[in-house]
Design an enzyme around this catalytic site. Structure first.
Site, PDB file in Angstrom:
ATOM      1  N   ASP A 180       0.893  -1.175   0.179  1.00 48.02           N
ATOM      2  CA  ASP A 180      -0.097  -0.025   0.179  1.00 48.02           C
ATOM      3  C   ASP A 180       0.836   1.256   0.016  1.00 48.02           C
ATOM      4  O   ASP A 180       1.488   1.599   0.920  1.00 48.02           O
ATOM      5  CB  ASP A 180      -0.858   0.043   1.307  1.00 48.02           C
ATOM      6  CG  ASP A 180      -1.525   1.184   1.269  1.00 48.02           C
ATOM      7  OD1 ASP A 180      -1.494   2.175   0.441  1.00 48.02           O
ATOM      8  OD2 ASP A 180      -2.366   1.498   2.458  1.00 48.02           O
TER       9      ASP A 180
ATOM     10  N   LYS B  57       2.530  11.457  -3.057  1.00 44.96           N
ATOM     11  CA  LYS B  57       1.682  10.895  -3.839  1.00 44.96           C
ATOM     12  C   LYS B  57       0.525  11.713  -4.589  1.00 44.96           C
ATOM     13  O   LYS B  57      -0.041  11.550  -5.656  1.00 44.96           O
ATOM     14  CB  LYS B  57       0.842   9.723  -2.883  1.00 44.96           C
ATOM     15  CG  LYS B  57      -0.346   8.826  -3.724  1.00 44.96           C
ATOM     16  CD  LYS B  57      -0.784   7.793  -2.819  1.00 44.96           C
ATOM     17  CE  LYS B  57      -1.858   7.162  -3.397  1.00 44.96           C
ATOM     18  NZ  LYS B  57      -2.304   6.056  -2.352  1.00 44.96           N
TER      19      LYS B  57
ATOM     20  N   GLU C 203      -7.562   0.386  -4.349  1.00 47.94           N
ATOM     21  CA  GLU C 203      -7.249   0.317  -2.834  1.00 47.94           C
ATOM     22  C   GLU C 203      -8.628  -0.218  -2.248  1.00 47.94           C
ATOM     23  O   GLU C 203      -8.496  -1.092  -1.490  1.00 47.94           O
ATOM     24  CB  GLU C 203      -7.057   1.869  -2.209  1.00 47.94           C
ATOM     25  CG  GLU C 203      -5.608   1.857  -2.427  1.00 47.94           C
ATOM     26  CD  GLU C 203      -5.028   3.197  -2.587  1.00 47.94           C
ATOM     27  OE1 GLU C 203      -5.863   4.197  -1.925  1.00 47.94           O
ATOM     28  OE2 GLU C 203      -3.792   3.719  -2.577  1.00 47.94           O
TER      29      GLU C 203
ATOM     30  N   ASP D 232     -13.517   4.732   1.415  1.00 49.79           N
ATOM     31  CA  ASP D 232     -12.065   4.743   1.575  1.00 49.79           C
ATOM     32  C   ASP D 232     -11.508   6.183   1.626  1.00 49.79           C
ATOM     33  O   ASP D 232     -11.522   6.797   0.538  1.00 49.79           O
ATOM     34  CB  ASP D 232     -11.113   4.044   0.415  1.00 49.79           C
ATOM     35  CG  ASP D 232      -9.899   3.964   0.470  1.00 49.79           C
ATOM     36  OD1 ASP D 232      -9.141   4.537   1.592  1.00 49.79           O
ATOM     37  OD2 ASP D 232      -9.040   3.189  -0.155  1.00 49.79           O
TER      38      ASP D 232
END
Lengths: 628, 207
Positions: free
Chosen positions: A26, A88, A188, A210
């Site tokens: 992850d 990210k 994800e 999420d």
């Protein structure tokens, strides 16, 4: 007692089973984590006594290799300009895309000639791909130390479901630079459903909510006979837990700007301190009805505090929560389902620890969401399940995911002609016909975009493609079939053929906001060189620490032990001690290793003696009856 | 029925052989019904369709070819894409009917464009209601009523289409033109229903 413990640590139990074949990683905005399939289930890879969570932070110090993870995060306030985080958010993006992010981040960003963002630290520019590669390498290192052996380089890496093609490619490139082989890019929320799905594989509809550090996704799946079929996904790559922090940081900014002026608010150390204080306060508010926003900027002599009630925090962030629910409505609409038709709701990401998020999601779907698995770990666990499937581990489970955004081509007048609709199951492909508009035209240009808007300029450019090598023909005679294929990673490839002559046209792809193969290759080479240096430097540092601890323990216990040891052993140990001190001053890995091994051997008699003494003392304190 | 080149077993789908697992090169013209191992028909049982997709996806999904040589990996990706596309066409009644009309040599969508005057007048009415609703701050009850009405009309349109295509008419039958006109009406209905839905979503976001 130092080395009795050291000896235990130096002899790890040999692992019973063979190691895993691939990692599930992850790669998060705030934290990154690896998991693997072991003994029939996915487990988080934690080195002894640590969480395994690697903060996605990189610090470039004055010399030596960059620090990654916890050590890097400790430098954030002291040296904010050279400490990079939230990388990210920049993956596969141009400068214009991230203006909003940059406004609250303390570092300098530029753009290269092909629109790839570069972040500056210690006078050098780094692409988000290179920075993510450093994080991935650290994650791999942590995984290796948890496994007690080199972790596999094959891996599954997760990305937000709403990541577009360029962001996915950037993630794939980051892994290549880190020397990892990506078996699959997995979304994800989908990964999270795999982690949960292990125990509940009956038929039903699942919603995965999420809320990560920097991104938000909601995915609706149907589960039937071991097949996880994604029906729709929606999200916002500009919405995450960080945005909730910013609302609290804003309280500090407003108050302190009034007191100390705007100058302070723009100070990188202040920004960093505000960010950390806000995050801390938010976390506390998840368990307390009230918390303190407490901010210190030593070099500005500022120590500021303010009480924040949970109610106030919830008011400040109400619109952010509302945005997540709007995405849920859209995802349900695309799946053609009502909230009441959802059988299970799964919460993922640190942001779902906030009570207000849990409450609103529960209200929206009319059911209590699943929170059994740690929201920071569930994605990595799911990636490990997928890694297991991909390495031939099991065939009973199958994941059918979708592409989150429509793919289209710019037509005359700037409109978009959609070729692949959003929420199409991947892999998917479509073939479109094109022709020439001028006599003897041998090339056709086209502009591929991703997004839902009507005009090409409102969508995201994936690339401009040029078809070359068409045979000269009158206008409109060429029949070019262009095939667009989105693979199981959600990444696009394009090929073309002129049908009347059978000539394959060449396609030149100029990636927007992405690296070329040559660039990735170059970074990969540089990475290998660094990796060697990094490894040696780290090993030397570890050995020095270890020798230091042994020296301390020996010096502390040697006098007490003298009486019980023979002369030869004492001389031998004193000699080894002196040589260890010399070696510890240097950085030659081989010399350090020799000195450590030699020292350990010479210290054995003393260790044995001390063990006996301890045992005797312990026994003497008890009656004979108790000893048996 | 075609046989598997590798093991000789009868093939249920051109994408792969269920008996020996061989991945096959799929001919360009393979129909969505062939791909999913079903006889062409307007009525398709949803559960059966999902079952076929799942069964065949387990034979060709790239997940199960991660370690295979590149040629096979690529073929797995292509065959999966063909399968997924076939499923999308067959899972949607309007798209399924559209495919059948075309395959049976019926008129194309744009050759049967002309809609009855009365129908076009209705379309104008819906648009007016939507236009007015968009301008108003409060939800317009007429829109909710319209949504119910249009959904019901869509369902009965699809029912008529199903009756006209069951059993499948001869190739080139004049009945296909009627079905095409009905399908074009469904398109108008879908567009209006889509706009009502985006109006609903936009309204819930504004609040």
């Amino acid at each position: 007692m130092g080395y009795v413990e050291l000896n235990v640590l130096n002899n790890p139990a040999p692992s019973a089973a063979a190691g895993p074949l691939a990692l599930g990683i992850d790669l998060g905005t705030t934290n990154s984590l690896a998991a693997a399939w072991r003994d029939g289930r996915p487990v988080v890879l934690r080195p002894e006594g640590r969480s395994g969570l690697v903060p996605s932070v990189i610090h470039f110090g004055e010399g030596g290799p960059p620090l990654v993870g916890r050590e890097a995060r400790d430098h954030a306030v002291v040296d904010p300009r050279n400490t990079l985080f939230s990388v990210k958010r920049f993956m596969g993006r141009g400068l214009a895309d991230v203006a909003q992010e940059l406004a609250t981040l303390p570092y300098t960003a530029t753009e290269n000639e092909r629109g790839v963002v570069q972040l500056e630290a210690r006078g050098r520019r780094y692409t988000p791909e290179e920075l993510s590669a450093l994080i991935l390498r650290k994650v791999h290192e942590v995984a290796s130390s948890a496994l007690g052996a080199a972790a596999p380089t094959k891996c599954v890496i997760t990305v937000p479901a709403y990541f577009d093609d360029t962001q996915r490619q950037a993630t794939r490139d980051a892994a290549r630079i880190a020397g990892l082989e990506v078996l699959r890019i997995v979304n994800e929320p989908t990964a999270a459903s795999l982690a949960y799905g292990l125990d509940q594989r009956d038929k039903g509809h699942v919603a995965v909510f999420d809320l990560g550090g920097g991104t938000f996704d909601v995915t609706i799946l149907s589960i039937e006979d071991g097949v996880f079929r994604v029906l729709s996904t929606h999200g916002d790559t500009h919405l995450g837990g960080d945005d909730f922090d910013q609302r609290l940081a804003e309280l500090a900014r407003v108050a302190l700007a009034a007191e100390h002026g705007d100058e302070l608010v723009r100070d990188p150390a202040f920004q960093q301190a505000a960010r950390q204080a806000a995050e801390h306060c938010k976390v506390e508010l998840s368990t307390q009805p009230e918390a303190e926003l407490h901010l210190m900027v030593p070099h500005k002599r500022i120590a500021w505090r303010r009480r924040v009630a949970r109610d106030e925090f919830e008011r400040l962030t109400a619109d952010l929560v509302e945005r997540t629910l709007a995405a849920c409505r859209r995802a349900l609409s695309d799946a053609q389902l009502q909230p009441t038709e959802i059988d299970e709701v799964v919460l993922v990401g640190g942001g779902t620890r906030m009570p207000v998020v849990r409450r609103r999601v529960a209200e929206f779907f009319g059911r209590i969401p699943h929170t059994e698995l740690n929201p920071d770990e569930v994605v990595a666990l799911g990636a490990a399940v997928q890694a297991h499937i991909l390495t031939g581990g099991r065939r009973d489970m199958l994941l059918l995911d979708v592409t989150p955004l429509s793919l289209g081509i710019e037509t005359m007048g700037g409109a978009v002609s959609k070729i692949i609709q959003r929420n199409s199951t991947i892999p998917c492909e479509a073939t479109e016909g094109f022709t020439t508009y001028a006599d003897d035209q041998t090339a056709i240009d086209f502009h591929v975009v991703q997004g839902e808007r009507e005009l090409a300029r409102d969508c995201r450019t994936l690339g401009r493609f040029k078809l070359r090598g068409l045979p000269p023909m009158p206008a409109g005679m060429a029949r070019v079939a262009v095939r667009f294929h989105i693979d199981a990673d959600g990444v696009l490839s394009v090929s073309a053929k002129e049908q009347s002559t059978g000539v394959s046209a060449h396609i030149d792809v100029a990636p927007m906001h992405g690296l070329t193969d040559a660039e990735v290759e170059g970074m990969l080479q540089a990475g290998y060189a660094h990796a060697q240096d990094d490894f040696a430097a780290r090993r030397a540092a570890d050995l020095r620490t270890e020798i230091g601890t042994m020296i301390q323990a020996t010096e502390k216990n040697l006098n007490a032990g003298r009486a019980g040891l023979d002369k030869e052993s004492i001389l031998d140990l004193e000699d080894a001690l002196a040589r260890a001190k010399v070696a510890a001053a240097g950085s030659d890995v081989a010399a350090l290793q020799r000195a450590r091994d030699e020292f350990e051997r010479a210290a054995l008699p003393l260790a044995a003696l001390l063990m006996n003494n301890v045992a005797q003392k312990a026994l003497m304190g008890k009656s004979l009856g108790e000893v048996g | 029925m075609t046989k598997c080149e590798a093991c000789g077993a009868a093939l249920e789908t051109p994408v792969a052989c269920a008996a020996c697992g061989a991945l096959r090169e799929v001919p360009d013209g393979a129909s969505p019904f062939e791909l999913l191992g079903l006889e062409p028909a307007i009525v398709v049982d949803e559960r059966t369709l999902r079952g076929q997709l799942t069964r065949f996806a387990r034979l060709v999904h790239p997940d199960f070819f991660a370690a295979a040589e590149p040629v096979l990996r690529e073929r797995a990706g292509r065959n999966s894409a063909r399968l997924n596309h076939a499923f999308e066409v067959l899972a949607d009644s309007a798209r399924r009917a559209d495919w059948l009309v075309t395959a049976l040599g019926g008129p194309a969508e744009d050759t049967e464009r002309a809609m009855p005057q009365a129908f076009l007048a209705e379309v104008l009415e819906w648009n007016e209601v939507l236009e007015e609703a968009r301008a108003e701050p409060e939800p317009d009850p007429r829109v909710a009523r319209l949504a119910v009405e249009l959904a019901a009309r869509r369902a009965s349109s699809l029912e008529r289409i199903a009756r006209a295509l069951e059993p499948l008419p001869e190739h080139g039958s004049p009945a296909l033109a009627t079905v095409r006109r009905e399908l074009n009406a469904v398109r108008y209905l879908d567009r209006a229903l889509g706009e009502i839905e985006s109006l609903r979503l936009a309204r819930s976001e504004r609040r």
